[in-house]
Design an enzyme around this catalytic site. Structure first.
Site, PDB file in Angstrom:
ATOM      1  N   SER A  20       0.821  -1.205   0.000  1.00 24.88           N
ATOM      2  CA  SER A  20       0.000   0.000   0.000  1.00 24.88           C
ATOM      3  C   SER A  20       0.849   1.247   0.000  1.00 24.88           C
ATOM      4  O   SER A  20       1.811   1.373   0.771  1.00 24.88           O
ATOM      5  CB  SER A  20      -0.939  -0.043   1.220  1.00 24.88           C
ATOM      6  N   LYS A  21       0.490   2.122  -0.909  1.00 19.50           N
ATOM      7  CA  LYS A  21       1.224   3.379  -1.033  1.00 19.50           C
ATOM      8  C   LYS A  21       1.117   4.160   0.282  1.00 19.50           C
ATOM      9  O   LYS A  21       2.069   4.795   0.725  1.00 19.50           O
ATOM     10  CB  LYS A  21       0.628   4.164  -2.206  1.00 19.50           C
ATOM     11  N   ARG A  22      -0.062   4.068   0.885  1.00 20.84           N
ATOM     12  CA  ARG A  22      -0.282   4.821   2.128  1.00 20.84           C
ATOM     13  C   ARG A  22       0.696   4.368   3.218  1.00 20.84           C
ATOM     14  O   ARG A  22       1.119   5.136   4.052  1.00 20.84           O
ATOM     15  CB  ARG A  22      -1.720   4.640   2.592  1.00 20.84           C
TER      16      ARG A  22
ATOM     17  N   ASP B 178       7.894   5.780  -8.102  1.00 22.91           N
ATOM     18  CA  ASP B 178       8.992   5.715  -7.124  1.00 22.91           C
ATOM     19  C   ASP B 178      10.078   4.740  -7.595  1.00 22.91           C
ATOM     20  O   ASP B 178      11.271   5.011  -7.468  1.00 22.91           O
ATOM     21  CB  ASP B 178       8.480   5.240  -5.760  1.00 22.91           C
TER      22      ASP B 178
END
Ligand code: GLU
Length: 483
Positions: free
Chosen positions: A252-254, A262
C-alpha cells in the site's frame, strides 16, 4: 464475441503497483484475445480529485507501452470515457430502478445514520442500512422532494434467497442476499458511486470481461442483481488476488510502499517493472521469467492466474532489473546512467569506461553514486591496512616499493591512454618478476582509498585522469612512508 476489457483507475495522483497490474492484465487479456482495451477514468469521487492525476495515468501507460484503443484522450464509440463527463447518464438508470422497485430514495441524514450505527454497535451488531426509507408513502416522498430535502438513491437488495456469480479464476461464488447491504447508487450530489457507475458503464461500453482487484469480489453479487434488474447481459468476471508486502500486509502506497513512479525514480527500468508485475499473480506454466510486453501479450492466459495472493519481492525485482540492465547497449546504459553520474559528481568522466566497469554490477541505477563515491572524492584518511592483501601478495612494504616504481613511469608517459597505462604497468610487473596483482593492488588502493571498487587500477586511472591519478598515487606513497 468481441473481447473488450477496460482499465478503470481513479485519479489518485499515483499509480500503485496493484493498479498497474490490474491495467496490465486487462491489457494483456485483450491483446491475447484480439480484443480491445479501454481506458476509463473513474473520477466520481470529486473530493479526492488530484490535479494532474489523469495525466499521470496516461504517462505511465504510455511509458510502459500499454496503448489503449479507446479512452478519454483518443475517444471511441462509447465515450465519454471520463465518469464525471458521464454524470447525467446515471440518474435516469437509477430512476428506472426506482420504478421497477430495485432501488429507492433515502432521505436519512448522516446524523440519523450515525445514531443507528452507534446503536447497532452497542448491541454488538454490524450496521446495515435498515431500509427505513422504503417505508415512506408516495406523498411523503413527494413532500420531501418538493421541499428540496437532499437524498441518495439506494439499491434495494432482496433480504432472502441467494445470488451466485461465476468468476473465471475463482469459480462460482454464492452469497446469501441477507448478507448484502443496500448500497448507495447515486449520492446526494447526483454523482454515482462506484457501485453503480461500474455496472452502467461496463454495460454501456460493452465490456466483455471485467478484470479488477479482489476487493470488489464481495460486492459483485450486488452488481449482478443490478444487471438482472436491468435485464442486461452479465459480463465475465476475472478478479485478481491482492499483492502483499508480506504474509499479512497488502502492498500500500499509504503505508509507504513504492509506487511505479517511485521505482522508476530509483532507477528501475520500466521493462523490468512490467515484466515483474506481470508475474505477480500469473505464470506462464513453465519456468520462463523474462518477457517483453509483446511476449507477455502472446503468453498471457486466465488459466495461468493465481488464486493466492502474490508477494511483492523487491529482491526478485532487483534481480530482474539487473538482467535488463546487463542486456542494455552501452549507449542505453549511459543514457540511463547520466542522471546518477551527475549526482555522483562524475559526469565529466569517460562514459565508455564507466559503462565498462558498472554495467555488469549495477542492479538498480541508484546504486551508482555509492559505488563510485571514491571517483569524485578520495577519502584521504583511508587505512594503510588496505595495502595488505594475501592473494595479491602485497603489504605496505611491497606497496611502497611498487608505488616508488610506478609513479615516475606513469609520470613519464606522453599520453594517458588505456594502452599506455596498461602496457606500462603490465610490463613493469613482468620486468620485476611480480604477479600483476602485486603491482596493481597498491596502485588501485592508492587511487581509490577503498578495498572494493568497480573496475581495476587501469580503468580507475583513466577515469580520474592523469593529474588526479598522480596526485592520489603520490599521496598513497606519502602515507606509506609516514607509517
Ligand atoms: N476505480 C476503481 C479503482 O481504481 C476501479 C475498479 C474496477 O476496475 O472496476 O479501484
Amino acid at each position: 464475441m468481441q473481447v473488450r476489457t477496460r482499465f478503470a483507475p481513479s485519479p489518485t495522483g499515483y499509480m500503485h503497483i496493484g493498479n498497474l497490474r490490474s491495467g496490465l492484465y486487462a491489457y494483456l487479456f485483450a491483446r491475447a484475445n484480439g480484443g480491445r482495451f479501454l481506458l476509463r477514468i473513474e473520477d466520481t469521487d470529486q473530493e479526492r480529485f488530484v490535479e494532474g492525476a489523469t495525466e499521470l495515468i496516461y504517462r505511465t501507460l504510455k511509458d510502459v507501452g500499454m496503448n489503449w484503443d479507446e479512452g478519454p484522450d483518443i475517444g471511441g464509440e462509447y465515450g465519454p470515457y471520463v465518469q464525471s463527463e458521464r454524470k447525467d447518464m446515471y440518474l435516469p438508470y437509477a430512476e428506472q430502478l426506482i420504478k421497477s422497485g430495485h432501488a429507492y430514495r433515502c432521505f436519512c441524514t448522516r446524523e440519523e445514520l450515525d445514531e443507528r450505527r452507534a446503536a447497532a454497535a452497542a448491541r454488538g451488531e454490524t450496521f446495515k442500512y435498515d431500509k427505513h426509507c422504503m417505508g415512506m408513502s408516495e406523498a411523503e416522498i413527494q413532500a420531501k422532494l418538493d421541499a428540496g430535502v437532499p437524498y441518495v438513491i439506494r439499491q434495494n437488495v432482496p433480504t432472502q434467497g441467494t445470488t451466485s456469480f461465476t468468476d473465471l479464476v475463482f469459480g462460482t461464488i454464492t452469497v446469501n442476499n441477507s448478507d448484502l447491504d443496500d448500497s448507495v447508487l447515486i449520492k446526494a450530489d447526483g454523482m454515482p458511486t462506484y457501485n453503480f457507475a461500474n455496472v452502467v458503464d461496463d454495460h454501456l461500453m460493452e465490456i466483455s470481461h471485467v478484470m479488477r482487484g479482489m476487493e470488489y469480489l464481495a460486492s459483485t453479487p450486488k452488481y449482478n442483481l443490478l444487471y438482472q434488474a436491468f435485464g442486461w447481459e452479465i459480463p465475465q468476471y476475472i478478479h485478481m488476488t491482492p499483492i502483499m508486502r508480506d504474509a499479512q500486509h497488502k502492498l500500500s502506497k499509504r503505508d509507504g510502499d513504492a509506487s511505479y513512479a517511485d521505482f522508476v525514480d530509483k532507477g528501475y527500468l520500466k521493462e523490468a517493472l512490467i515484466n515483474y508485475v506481470a508475474l505477480l499473480g500469473w505464470n506462464p506454466g513453465d519456468d520462463r521469467e523474462i518477457f517483453t510486453l509483446d511476449e507477455l501479450c502472446g503468453a498471457f492466459s486466465v488459466e495461468g492466474m493465481s488464486k493466492s495472493p502474490a508477494i511483492f519481492d523487491v529482491e526478485k525485482l532487483t534481480w530482474m532489473n539487473a538482467q535488463y540492465i546487463m542486456a542494455l547497449s552501452p549507449e542505453e546504459f549511459t543514457a540511463h546512467g547520466e542522471k546518477y553520474y551527475a549526482q555522483a559528481g562524475i559526469a565529466h568522466m569517460d562514459k565508455a569506461v564507466l559503462c565498462k566497469i558498472l554495467q555488469q554490477r549495477v542492479r538498480v541505477f541508484n546504486e551508482i553514486p555509492d559505488m563510485v563515491d571514491f571517483l569524485a572524492k578520495l577519502d584521504e584518511g583511508y587505512s594503510i591496512d588496505l595495502f595488505t592483501n594475501k592473494k595479491s601478495k602485497t603489504d605496505p612494504e611491497v606497496s611502497a616499493k611498487v608505488l616508488d616504481m610506478v609513479i615516475p613511469a606513469l609520470e613519464a608517459l606522453p599520453q594517458w591512454t588505456e594502452t599506455a597505462v596498461h602496457d606500462t604497468l603490465i610490463n613493469m610487473a613482468a620486468e620485476n618478476g611480480m604477479k600483476n596483482g602485486t603491482l596493481l593492488w597498491p596502485v588501485r588502493i592508492a587511487m581509490a582509498g577503498k578495498a572494493v571498487t568497480p573496475g581495476g587500477a587501469i580503468e580507475i586511472a583513466l577515469l580520474l585522469g592523469r593529474d588526479e591519478a598522480m596526485r592520489r598515487l603520490k599521496l598513497g606513497r606519502e602515507k606509506l612512508r609516514q607509517k
